[in-house]
Design an enzyme around this catalytic site. Structure first.
Site, PDB file in Angstrom:
ATOM      1  N   SER A  28       0.806  -1.226   0.000  1.00 21.03           N
ATOM      2  CA  SER A  28       0.000   0.000   0.000  1.00 21.03           C
ATOM      3  C   SER A  28       0.840   1.278   0.000  1.00 21.03           C
ATOM      4  CB  SER A  28      -0.912   0.022   1.228  1.00 21.03           C
ATOM      5  OG  SER A  28      -0.146  -0.148   2.408  1.00 21.03           O
ATOM      6  N   ASP A  56      -4.049   7.715   7.788  1.00 23.56           N
ATOM      7  CA  ASP A  56      -4.915   6.770   8.492  1.00 23.56           C
ATOM      8  C   ASP A  56      -4.086   6.019   9.529  1.00 23.56           C
ATOM      9  OD1 ASP A  56      -3.660   4.619   7.230  1.00 23.56           O
ATOM     10  OD2 ASP A  56      -5.288   4.272   5.791  1.00 23.56           O
ATOM     11  N   HIS A  98      -0.917   4.520   7.462  1.00 24.28           N
ATOM     12  CA  HIS A  98      -0.226   5.113   6.313  1.00 24.28           C
ATOM     13  C   HIS A  98       0.057   6.603   6.472  1.00 24.28           C
ATOM     14  CE1 HIS A  98      -2.584   1.599   4.848  1.00 24.28           C
ATOM     15  NE2 HIS A  98      -1.422   1.320   4.308  1.00 24.28           N
TER      16      HIS A  98
END
Ligand SMILES: *[C@@H]1O[C@H](CO)[C@@H](O)[C@H](O)[C@H]1NC(C)=O
Ligand SMILES: *[C@@H]1O[C@H](CO)[C@@H](O)[C@H](O)[C@H]1NC(C)=O
Ligand SMILES: *[C@@H]1O[C@H](CO)[C@@H](O)[C@H](O)[C@H]1NC(C)=O
Ligand SMILES: *[C@@H]1O[C@H](CO)[C@@H](O)[C@H](O)[C@H]1NC(C)=O
Length: 369
Positions: free
Chosen positions: A40, A332, A335
């Site tokens: 990610s 978040d 991240h």
């Protein structure tokens, strides 16, 4: 003089032949392409195209709100590290593999998939694992051969930069396993390094020579893991040492593995970005990097906004969003924010050997093979 004038004639000729097309008469230096692999930290939206769940996606607001103004699938409020690299390297944005069709891969392709790791079993069935990312890269190499021929392809692929962010999801996996984790730390690390080696060798065999690896950050300190620690009864909000220690083990095995490959494979070149050092420093001393808050996330819920609910599409539906995202290191619960990614990329691009070694990315791009 003669050369100049014949070039001039050539330009005139081309100009007449395609008078509507702008012509660049001087040969531009061949810009190296950028191929991106991993999780990610790099995924620009590949997971939008696979059968998965919202837990592995970020194609809903407020993801993307600060830069793209729509949710691209990137797990942040804006651009990620590969987007900034592309900017610094004068490349266009590197497209997700599933958006390239059969054409738009001359400057590189991004194969990264949120949730993936070095092992096929990490989030199996929900992500594009690293071995499959390698297969997709091999497809691209074949298509390139058809398009520009063997010699040109070889040159493009050997000059290209191959950047990887992977391993974090293996470090985090034992936290969400229900039963006791089936591997010892040493066994687990061996499997991870073994599989990563296989993928590097696969890229090398297809023609890749210039490898960049991000090492792992202090993962015990991301907001979601701090929140877990709190749940376990550690009430002072500290980092989970056990988790960070596995990241450290990975980080000490990584350069050994890469040095070994360098000895084994002629022309193999690598550089490592010290994510651990940079992230640890920005967590410990956020104001030095222009942030106010480094323990809690901007988007999520619960302590440290550490519950992974940003956007309200995952298991937990409630979430809060901070007012000023520029104050935050984490967007978040796992991240970083766009601003953090930008600062990391500046260090990756221009940094000293303390943070990126043996080459920074600026010189790595220019390295001839
Ligand atoms: C996608 O996954 C769901 C649930 O796992 C399954 O029911 C569905 O058949 C899958 N769809 C495709 C196209 O594979
Ligand atoms: C963990 O257990 C829960 C319920 O007890 C179940 O829904 C979930 O699928 C399990 N997860 C894994 C990874 O086995
Ligand atoms: C790769 O990982 C699998 C588990 O996913 C493991 O069985 C295998 O031995 C590993 N390969 C290497 C070369 O370490
Ligand atoms: C937090 O508590 C743990 C044990 O509960 C302790 O090991 C650690 O040093 C404490 N950290 C801080 C910053 O007080």
């Amino acid at each position: 003089m003669a050369l100049t004038s014949s070039l001039f004639h050539l330009c005139i000729f081309v100009l007449v032949a395609h008078f509507a097309t702008p012509i660049v008469c001087h040969e531009r230096p061949h810009q190296a392409a950028l191929f991106v692999f991993g999780d990610s930290i790099f995924d620009p939206g590949n997971n939008n195209y696979i059968n998965t769940t919202a837990s592995f996606q970020a194609n809903y607001l407020p993801y993307g709100e600060s830069f793209f103004k729509y949710p691209t699938g990137r797990t942040s409020n804006g651009r990620l590290i590969p987007d900034f690299i592309a900017e610094y390297a004068n490349l266009p944005l590197i497209p997700p593999y599933f958006q390239t069709g059969k054409k738009h891969f001359n400057h590189g392709v991004n194969f990264a998939s949120a949730g993936s790791g070095c092992l096929a079993e990490t989030a199996r069935g929900f992500v594009i694992d690293l071995q499959t990312q390698l297969k997709y890269f091999q497809n691209v190499a074949q298509l390139l051969k058809k398009k520009v021929g063997k010699t040109e392809t070889k040159q493009i692929l050997s000059n290209a930069v191959y950047i990887f962010s992977t391993g974090s999801n293996e470090v985090l996996a034992p936290l969400s396993a229900n039963s006791t984790f089936p591997y010892s730390d040493t066994e687990y690390l061996q499997m991870i390094m073994g599989n990563l080696t296989t993928v590097f060798k696969g890229v090398y065999k297809a023609g890749g020579r210039k490898f960049v690896m991000l090492n792992l950050g202090p993962l015990g300190c991301v907001p979601s893991v701090r929140a877990l620690n709190l749940q376990k009864g550690v009430t002072n909000g500290s980092c989970m040492e056990e988790v960070t220690n596995i990241a450290k083990m990975f980080n000490s095995a990584l350069p050994k593995m890469l040095k070994h490959l360098e000895k084994q494979l002629p022309g193999f070149k690598y550089t490592i970005f010290n994510t651990f050092k940079v992230l640890a420093e920005s967590i410990d001393n956020p104001t030095k990097f222009g942030f106010k808050i480094s323990e809690a996330a901007c988007c999520g819920t619960g302590p440290f906004r550490g519950i992974f609910s940003c956007g309200g599409k995952r298991q937990v539906k409630e979430y809060e969003l901070c007012k000023n995202v520029k104050d935050y290191l984490f967007f978040d619960s796992v991240h970083p924010t766009e601003l953090a990614y930008q600062q990391f990329t500046e260090l990756l691009w221009n940094g000293t050997p303390a943070v990126v070694a043996p080459h920074n990315l600026k010189s790595f791009f220019d390295l001839s093979t």
